[in-house]
Design a protein around this motif. Structure first.
Motif, PDB file in Angstrom:
ATOM      1  N   LEU A 382       0.829  -1.205   0.000  1.00 20.30           N
ATOM      2  CA  LEU A 382       0.000   0.000   0.000  1.00 20.30           C
ATOM      3  C   LEU A 382       0.867   1.260   0.000  1.00 20.30           C
ATOM      4  O   LEU A 382       0.570   2.225  -0.705  1.00 20.30           O
ATOM      5  CB  LEU A 382      -0.921   0.009   1.224  1.00 20.30           C
ATOM      6  CG  LEU A 382      -2.212  -0.812   1.139  1.00 20.30           C
ATOM      7  CD1 LEU A 382      -3.063  -0.554   2.372  1.00 20.30           C
ATOM      8  CD2 LEU A 382      -3.009  -0.477  -0.109  1.00 20.30           C
ATOM      9  N   ALA A 385       2.232   1.739  -3.420  1.00 18.33           N
ATOM     10  CA  ALA A 385       1.219   1.935  -4.464  1.00 18.33           C
ATOM     11  C   ALA A 385       0.505   3.277  -4.361  1.00 18.33           C
ATOM     12  O   ALA A 385       0.013   3.806  -5.363  1.00 18.33           O
ATOM     13  CB  ALA A 385       0.194   0.804  -4.411  1.00 18.33           C
ATOM     14  N   TYR A 386       0.422   3.846  -3.147  1.00 11.43           N
ATOM     15  CA  TYR A 386      -0.362   5.067  -2.929  1.00 11.43           C
ATOM     16  C   TYR A 386       0.245   6.234  -3.701  1.00 11.43           C
ATOM     17  O   TYR A 386       1.424   6.541  -3.591  1.00 11.43           O
ATOM     18  CB  TYR A 386      -0.420   5.398  -1.444  1.00 11.43           C
ATOM     19  CG  TYR A 386      -1.276   6.596  -1.111  1.00 11.43           C
ATOM     20  CD1 TYR A 386      -2.628   6.431  -0.819  1.00 11.43           C
ATOM     21  CD2 TYR A 386      -0.745   7.883  -1.077  1.00 11.43           C
ATOM     22  CE1 TYR A 386      -3.422   7.528  -0.496  1.00 11.43           C
ATOM     23  CE2 TYR A 386      -1.531   8.985  -0.773  1.00 11.43           C
ATOM     24  CZ  TYR A 386      -2.877   8.797  -0.479  1.00 11.43           C
ATOM     25  OH  TYR A 386      -3.659   9.885  -0.168  1.00 11.43           O
ATOM     26  N   VAL A 403      -4.641   7.239  -6.425  1.00 11.24           N
ATOM     27  CA  VAL A 403      -4.661   5.939  -7.079  1.00 11.24           C
ATOM     28  C   VAL A 403      -3.711   4.989  -6.360  1.00 11.24           C
ATOM     29  O   VAL A 403      -2.651   5.391  -5.887  1.00 11.24           O
ATOM     30  CB  VAL A 403      -4.285   6.074  -8.578  1.00 11.24           C
ATOM     31  CG1 VAL A 403      -2.938   6.735  -8.752  1.00 11.24           C
ATOM     32  CG2 VAL A 403      -4.297   4.723  -9.284  1.00 11.24           C
ATOM     33  N   LEU A 404      -4.111   3.727  -6.254  1.00 17.04           N
ATOM     34  CA  LEU A 404      -3.243   2.670  -5.740  1.00 17.04           C
ATOM     35  C   LEU A 404      -2.710   1.891  -6.937  1.00 17.04           C
ATOM     36  O   LEU A 404      -3.451   1.134  -7.569  1.00 17.04           O
ATOM     37  CB  LEU A 404      -4.007   1.732  -4.801  1.00 17.04           C
ATOM     38  CG  LEU A 404      -4.505   2.312  -3.483  1.00 17.04           C
ATOM     39  CD1 LEU A 404      -5.186   1.217  -2.657  1.00 17.04           C
ATOM     40  CD2 LEU A 404      -3.369   2.930  -2.674  1.00 17.04           C
ATOM     41  N   LYS A 405      -1.438   2.081  -7.242  1.00 16.44           N
ATOM     42  CA  LYS A 405      -0.846   1.416  -8.411  1.00 16.44           C
ATOM     43  C   LYS A 405      -0.281   0.058  -8.010  1.00 16.44           C
ATOM     44  O   LYS A 405       0.925  -0.202  -8.090  1.00 16.44           O
ATOM     45  CB  LYS A 405       0.209   2.320  -9.040  1.00 16.44           C
ATOM     46  CG  LYS A 405      -0.392   3.602  -9.622  1.00 16.44           C
ATOM     47  CD  LYS A 405       0.616   4.425 -10.400  1.00 16.44           C
ATOM     48  CE  LYS A 405      -0.041   5.645 -11.032  1.00 16.44           C
ATOM     49  NZ  LYS A 405       0.890   6.454 -11.834  1.00 16.44           N
ATOM     50  N   LEU A 406      -1.195  -0.808  -7.580  1.00 11.55           N
ATOM     51  CA  LEU A 406      -0.840  -2.172  -7.207  1.00 11.55           C
ATOM     52  C   LEU A 406      -0.598  -3.011  -8.450  1.00 11.55           C
ATOM     53  O   LEU A 406      -1.215  -2.779  -9.493  1.00 11.55           O
ATOM     54  CB  LEU A 406      -1.961  -2.808  -6.382  1.00 11.55           C
ATOM     55  CG  LEU A 406      -2.275  -2.172  -5.029  1.00 11.55           C
ATOM     56  CD1 LEU A 406      -3.656  -2.597  -4.547  1.00 11.55           C
ATOM     57  CD2 LEU A 406      -1.207  -2.564  -4.005  1.00 11.55           C
ATOM     58  N   ALA A 411      -4.067  -6.899  -7.019  1.00 14.78           N
ATOM     59  CA  ALA A 411      -5.125  -5.903  -6.798  1.00 14.78           C
ATOM     60  C   ALA A 411      -6.391  -6.578  -6.282  1.00 14.78           C
ATOM     61  O   ALA A 411      -6.740  -7.675  -6.732  1.00 14.78           O
ATOM     62  CB  ALA A 411      -5.417  -5.163  -8.096  1.00 14.78           C
ATOM     63  N   ASP A 460      -9.926   3.815  -9.004  1.00 13.86           N
ATOM     64  CA  ASP A 460      -8.511   4.162  -8.877  1.00 13.86           C
ATOM     65  C   ASP A 460      -8.068   4.059  -7.418  1.00 13.86           C
ATOM     66  O   ASP A 460      -6.974   3.566  -7.113  1.00 13.86           O
ATOM     67  CB  ASP A 460      -8.258   5.596  -9.360  1.00 13.86           C
ATOM     68  CG  ASP A 460      -8.403   5.741 -10.870  1.00 13.86           C
ATOM     69  OD1 ASP A 460      -8.348   4.714 -11.573  1.00 13.86           O
ATOM     70  OD2 ASP A 460      -8.586   6.888 -11.342  1.00 13.86           O
ATOM     71  N   GLY A 463      -7.418   0.591  -6.378  1.00 17.75           N
ATOM     72  CA  GLY A 463      -6.396  -0.107  -7.146  1.00 17.75           C
ATOM     73  C   GLY A 463      -6.894  -1.000  -8.256  1.00 17.75           C
ATOM     74  O   GLY A 463      -6.135  -1.838  -8.764  1.00 17.75           O
ATOM     75  N   ARG A 485      -5.880   1.632 -15.557  1.00 22.84           N
ATOM     76  CA  ARG A 485      -5.732   2.464 -14.354  1.00 22.84           C
ATOM     77  C   ARG A 485      -4.487   3.336 -14.384  1.00 22.84           C
ATOM     78  O   ARG A 485      -4.520   4.513 -14.015  1.00 22.84           O
ATOM     79  CB  ARG A 485      -5.665   1.542 -13.133  1.00 22.84           C
ATOM     80  CG  ARG A 485      -5.398   2.230 -11.796  1.00 22.84           C
ATOM     81  CD  ARG A 485      -4.931   1.218 -10.759  1.00 22.84           C
ATOM     82  NE  ARG A 485      -3.614   0.680 -11.109  1.00 22.84           N
ATOM     83  CZ  ARG A 485      -3.137  -0.476 -10.665  1.00 22.84           C
ATOM     84  NH1 ARG A 485      -3.874  -1.241  -9.885  1.00 22.84           N
ATOM     85  NH2 ARG A 485      -1.929  -0.880 -11.015  1.00 22.84           N
ATOM     86  N   ASP A 486      -3.358   2.800 -14.818  1.00 14.08           N
ATOM     87  CA  ASP A 486      -2.086   3.504 -14.713  1.00 14.08           C
ATOM     88  C   ASP A 486      -1.853   4.485 -15.864  1.00 14.08           C
ATOM     89  O   ASP A 486      -1.389   5.604 -15.646  1.00 14.08           O
ATOM     90  CB  ASP A 486      -0.937   2.498 -14.646  1.00 14.08           C
ATOM     91  CG  ASP A 486      -1.026   1.610 -13.403  1.00 14.08           C
ATOM     92  OD1 ASP A 486      -1.654   2.040 -12.414  1.00 14.08           O
ATOM     93  OD2 ASP A 486      -0.483   0.496 -13.433  1.00 14.08           O
TER      94      ASP A 486
END
Length: 512
Positions: A382, A385-386, A403-406, A411, A460, A463, A485-486
């Motif tokens: 987390l 990813a945050y 956005v959490l870029k897990l 995810a 987002d 994640g 998402r990314d």
């Protein structure tokens, strides 16, 4: 970084990752509940670990041992006599601390001073800056480094010998204060056993005393021969286990980083005596690669060798992660020698030896352990990813997003299915049909509340790697918009291709 940590803990509750336990009763210190999105992320982390250990290795098998074990287990392991932390109280604030952690925090401050001097010099001298020479010659850096080394040695020696008086002396010599009040009015340092205990049924006293296990490893050791015989494994082989452990921490802090109830992912690898160090190096590399496969920058990790070895180890290293509160232990790799199996053999009177058919000899195997805290891994993912960022070509409220870029494989939700408008039955029906088809392949979420932009932002924030939007064109040409998402890239794809495209992106094999 402190601000990031506050935002992260707030985000966890707001978006259904972690709740304070028993919150309606004002909570319970250092105990947390995993919320709907949190439990999915945690399960995915465990799945990734399990697959990498058990599914990817023919010579590693799984186990799920009971939390309660015979009390002699913890006598043999050394936990009854030696599983202690040095406790110190501040007489003014009435607060309780671990003495070694107070000293370690002081050492961190010295390191921060050194780093600050180095960075100032780097900015001043630019490309010509020689950091090694500067560290060796600058008076302030040398002074702080010398002090740091002296205190570290005293701490290591005191912890190794169990010298509580020396720990108190270090606190006094370094003029360490209570972090909250600044008071230096400390009690003597004393040992505090970390195990929770309870009673077996209606049997009172020592005979009925049970412990909540402080680690999962002992369940593996006492089952070593059972597993070896039933699975017909040959040395070297490993036993993997995921399970709850309990420690009555003096100071549980930093959100889910240090809790009294936590989950471990451990693997004990049994090897021939004399070969433990080559396997120790093998698992150091293997475990670091496991972390890096998730796409986290290598700069977020580092190895930290133990100065103060546990009583069972002849080598130990931590994989540390750069949490919002600094580099801290995420995973430990330990060469445990034959301490555990030998101790259980001696106390139980039952042989825990391996018979090598090729060499025609019996021996007690040595053990190399990898142990990672599932909760700490959750927090690390987390933290990494945050992200708060600007959205290109957007205005007003929509121009900002959290956005959490897990990594897509871990995810919580893999795909959100979104009808463009919820007051159009034909769009809702189509979206529901697509959702019902996709749910057999991966975890999806259906959402038709609010404008489409707000729904994107919600996904987002938890994640979700892909959003599928159903619009009026879908009704005529059987295509949908899929949003990444990314990259925020949107493209039209056939409904029939959704499952394959997303499945390929989220596949576990991408990590292996």
């Amino acid at each position: 970084m402190e601000d990031l940590f506050k935002k992260l803990t707030s985000h966890c509750k707001e978006y259904g990752f972690i709740y304070p336990s028993s919150e309606i009763y004002d909570g319970l210190s250092a105990v947390y509940d995993y919320a709907p999105n949190g439990v999915e992320l945690k399960n995915n982390i465990k799945t990734y670990w399990w697959k990498s250990m058990v599914q990817m290795h023919q010579n590693i098998v799984g186990l799920d041992a009971a939390i309660f074990m015979h009390p002699k287990t913890w006598k043999a392991s050394g936990h009854v006599d030696a599983f202690n932390d040095p406790l110190v109280d501040n007489k003014d604030s009435k607060k309780r601390y671990r003495a070694d952690q107070l000293i370690e925090d002081y050492l961190d401050k010295l390191e921060a001073k050194i780093s600050k001097e180095v960075e100032k010099a780097r900015a001043k001298f630019g490309a010509s800056f020689d950091e090694t020479l500067y560290r060796a010659t600058n008076p302030r850096v040398v002074e702080n480094k010398t002090k740091q080394d002296q205190i570290q040695k005293r701490l290591t020696d005191a912890m190794t010998s169990g010298d509580m008086a020396e720990l108190k002396k270090i606190i006094e010599d370094c003029e360490i204060v209570d972090p909250d009040t600044g008071s230096r009015n400390w009690t003597e340092v004393r040992q505090f056993n970390l195990m929770f205990n309870t009673q077996l049924g209606n049997i009172a006293g020592e005979e009925g005393k049970l412990y909540l296990r402080p680690e999962t490893a002992q369940g593996i050791f006492v089952n070593f021969l059972n597993v070896q015989k039933t699975t017909r494994q040959k040395i070297p082989f490993g036993i993997a286990q995921i399970g709850k452990a309990f420690r009555n921490e003096i100071v549980a802090r930093q959100f889910i980083f240090r809790m009294r109830e936590f989950e471990q992912m451990e693997m004990q690898f049994f090897v021939k005596p004399g070969e433990e160090m080559q396997w120790y190096e093998y698992w150091k590399e293997k475990r670091m690669n496991w972390h890096l496969a998730l796409g986290t920058p290598a700069s977020k990790y580092k190895f930290h060798n133990h100065e103060n070895l546990a009583h069972y180890a002849n080598a130990a290293v931590d994989i540390q992660f750069d949490f919002p509160f600094g580099f801290k232990e995420l995973e430990g790799i330990h060469s445990r020698t034959d301490f555990d199996l030998k101790s259980h053999q001696e106390l139980s009177g039952k042989k825990l030896q391996y018979f090598d058919t090729e060499a025609n000899e019996n021996f007690i195997p040595y053990v190399v352990e990898t142990s990672i805290g599932c909760d700490r891994m959750f927090l690390a993912m987390l933290s990494n990813a945050y992200c708060e960022e600007e959205v290109p070509d957007a205005e007003g409220e929509a121009s900002q997003r959290v956005v959490l870029k897990l990594h897509p494989a871990i995810a919580p939700i893999k795909c959100a299915v979104l009808p463009l408008l919820k007051n159009k039955p034909e769009l809702v029906d189509k979206a529901r049909t697509i959702f019902d088809e996709l749910k057999f392949s991966f975890l999806c979420q259906y959402d038709d509340k609010d404008a489409i932009g707000r729904r994107y932002r919600r996904q987002d924030a938890i994640g979700t790697p892909y959003c599928v939007t159903i619009d009026f064109d879908t009704l005529s040409d059987e295509t949908v918009t899929i949003r990444d998402r990314d990259t925020l890239k949107q493209e039209r794809i056939p409904i029939s291709a959704i499952e394959q495209i997303i499945s390929e992106k989220i596949a576990w094999k991408n990590l292996f």
